[in-house]
Write a protein that holds these residues in place. Structure first.
Motif, mmCIF file in Angstrom:
data_model
loop_
_atom_site.group_PDB
_atom_site.id
_atom_site.type_symbol
_atom_site.label_atom_id
_atom_site.label_comp_id
_atom_site.label_asym_id
_atom_site.label_seq_id
_atom_site.Cartn_x
_atom_site.Cartn_y
_atom_site.Cartn_z
ATOM 1 N N LEU A 119 0.825 -1.210 0.000
ATOM 2 C CA LEU A 119 0.000 0.000 0.000
ATOM 3 C C LEU A 119 0.863 1.265 0.000
ATOM 4 O O LEU A 119 0.581 2.215 -0.742
ATOM 5 C CB LEU A 119 -0.922 -0.008 1.213
ATOM 6 C CG LEU A 119 -2.163 0.892 1.144
ATOM 7 C CD1 LEU A 119 -2.990 0.604 -0.099
ATOM 8 C CD2 LEU A 119 -3.009 0.711 2.400
ATOM 9 N N LEU A 149 -4.657 -4.104 3.359
ATOM 10 C CA LEU A 149 -5.099 -3.497 2.097
ATOM 11 C C LEU A 149 -6.541 -2.979 2.187
ATOM 12 O O LEU A 149 -7.055 -2.429 1.223
ATOM 13 C CB LEU A 149 -4.984 -4.513 0.955
ATOM 14 C CG LEU A 149 -3.568 -5.012 0.648
ATOM 15 C CD1 LEU A 149 -3.599 -6.026 -0.503
ATOM 16 C CD2 LEU A 149 -2.630 -3.858 0.294
ATOM 17 N N ILE A 183 -5.610 -0.564 -5.110
ATOM 18 C CA ILE A 183 -5.168 -1.934 -5.355
ATOM 19 C C ILE A 183 -5.768 -2.487 -6.647
ATOM 20 O O ILE A 183 -5.178 -3.344 -7.305
ATOM 21 C CB ILE A 183 -5.518 -2.840 -4.149
ATOM 22 C CG1 ILE A 183 -4.837 -2.326 -2.886
ATOM 23 C CG2 ILE A 183 -5.102 -4.285 -4.408
ATOM 24 C CD1 ILE A 183 -3.319 -2.226 -2.980
ATOM 25 N N CYS A 186 -3.366 -2.143 -9.453
ATOM 26 C CA CYS A 186 -2.055 -2.787 -9.323
ATOM 27 C C CYS A 186 -2.056 -4.161 -9.995
ATOM 28 O O CYS A 186 -3.070 -4.854 -10.017
ATOM 29 C CB CYS A 186 -1.688 -2.938 -7.847
ATOM 30 S SG CYS A 186 -1.435 -1.372 -6.990
ATOM 31 N N LEU A 260 -6.692 -11.045 -6.221
ATOM 32 C CA LEU A 260 -6.394 -9.731 -6.794
ATOM 33 C C LEU A 260 -6.005 -9.906 -8.263
ATOM 34 O O LEU A 260 -6.227 -10.961 -8.847
ATOM 35 C CB LEU A 260 -5.267 -9.075 -5.977
ATOM 36 C CG LEU A 260 -5.492 -9.025 -4.457
ATOM 37 C CD1 LEU A 260 -4.263 -8.466 -3.746
ATOM 38 C CD2 LEU A 260 -6.731 -8.194 -4.127
#
Length: 400
Positions: A119, A149, A183, A186, A260
């Motif tokens: 982060l 996160l 996030i 990313c 993710l």
């Protein structure tokens, strides 16, 4: 003569870069005109950050984060030479060596610091990440990292659970809507050679739990809790990834990252690609690789096995130089020209590790002296062949 040095670390004593440098020094002492390419290797575990930063001429950045016990620790992340890709090594934030043997129990360790580093770096504008999954002290399914996160994990009283391994037994509700929006932008590439799913006999708890302190009598309950925790998340996100290859890596961090924007790659393959190892081999005469101990397990995905595969494809002779040669090493002769140990006689592991630098230098020198003879004999043969071709017979000279 060109020689490529591509070792893994001798874990607990020498990094891959240190191993490569020691071997290079001995090569140059004996063969001053030798061309040496150092290409330190790793598999996603300890030392991967150093290897990638060295190979790409990047930089290492110090940072403070939460450690295995949520204490503040000084650690680092790397930025590759491209200036945009961040490397984070799990072993440097919540690694097993950071936890004293008598305190090893993944119920009380956390991956929270990993999320903190991600982060903080993302807030600085970075979006590309290589995550080195290996050497963790944790078995929390990535719960701590996800909490850092922004993900909420609540117990039956709707209270936030602590970011520790024991919390997977307590989670009753999960909320990913609170995940920090940054996030979503990313991209994560996982470097890991662990193929394990999250749960089951081949999963994170059964395979790697014992070395982290999970007692055998708690194994089944821990694995069941991990499965329940994972299903809770999967039902919430309408996703199914806990059986995927690598989900069990680093105590379930692989599973958390698969939730993710992530892809998992072989650690050895990723490092080889980033360091351009295959191209360096094309005009090499010899390759030297190695690891802390080589045995029958070496060819099951360890760094030397991957280097040997590339060397054999390039038709280049490869030499194995390791800290020790263990059970079943004889089978390695099918893949390596020769296999060497740095030990010089009966020695304890502690003695070998304490004197690893000197022992490695001595054996590297022995190998180098043989390579020198091979090089000189080859040169003599070339000269002899040249002379033979240059001498004309009397018939050619006088026409008789």
């Amino acid at each position: 003569m060109k020689i490529v040095i591509a070792p893994d670390s001798f874990k607990g004593s020498l990094t891959a870069l240190q191993v490569a440098r020691i071997i290079k020094e001995e090569l140059i002492k004996e063969i001053p005109d030798v061309q040496v390419e150092m290409n330190p290797m790793a598999d996603g575990g300890e030392g991967t950050l150093e290897t990638l930063v060295f190979a790409t001429k990047g930089e290492r950045i110090p940072i403070v984060s939460s450690g295995p016990f949520m204490e503040q620790v000084s650690t680092e992340f790397g930025i590759l030479g491209d200036g945009k890709t961040v490397v984070i090594e799990i072993a440097a934030i919540s690694g097993l060596p950071m936890v004293p043997i008598e305190k090893r129990d993944p119920l009380y360790t956390s991956t929270y610091g990993i999320g903190e580093v991600i982060l903080n770096v993302a807030k600085d504008g970075y979006r590309e990440f290589i995550i080195c999954l290996g050497g963790s002290s944790t078995n929390d399914g990535g719960l701590g990292m996800l909490q850092a996160l922004g993900v909420q994990f609540l117990d039956e009283n709707n209270e936030e659970v602590p970011p520790l391994g024991e919390s997977i037994f307590k989670v009753n509700k999960v909320n990913f809507a609170t995940l920090n929006p940054i996030i979503h932008d990313c991209r994560f590439t996982i470097a890991s050679d662990v193929d394990s799913p999250l749960c089951g006999k081949n999963g994170a708890t059964y395979i790697f739990g014992p070395q982290k302190g999970v007692k055998e009598e708690y194994m089944k309950a821990y694995d069941q809790a991990m499965h329940r925790y994972a299903r809770l998340i999967e039902n919430h996100l309408d996703i199914d990834v806990q059986k995927n290859r690598g989900a069990g890596a680093a105590g379930g961090l692989g599973f958390a990252f698969l939730l993710l924007n992530t892809k998992i790659e072989s650690g050895s393959r990723l490092i080889a690609e980033v360091t351009n190892l295959k191209n360096k081999m094309k005009d090499a005469n010899f390759i030297i690789t190695g690891e802390g101990q080589s045995d029958f397990q070496t060819m099951f995905g360890k760094v030397p096995s991957f280097v040997a595969k590339l060397a054999n494809e390039a038709d280049v002779k490869i030499i194995l130089l390791s800290g020790s040669l263990g059970k079943g090493y004889e089978g390695l002769y099918d893949h390596f020209m020769s296999c060497h140990s740095i030990t010089t006689g009966p020695m304890t592991l502690e003695e070998c590790m304490e004197n690893a630098e000197t022992l490695l230098a001595n054996e590297a020198r022995n190998i180098t002296r043989f390579l020198k003879v091979i090089s000189e004999e080859g040169a003599k043969q070339v000269t002899a062949d040249h002379i033979q071709r240059s001498v004309r017979s009397p018939t050619e000279v006088f026409g008789v």
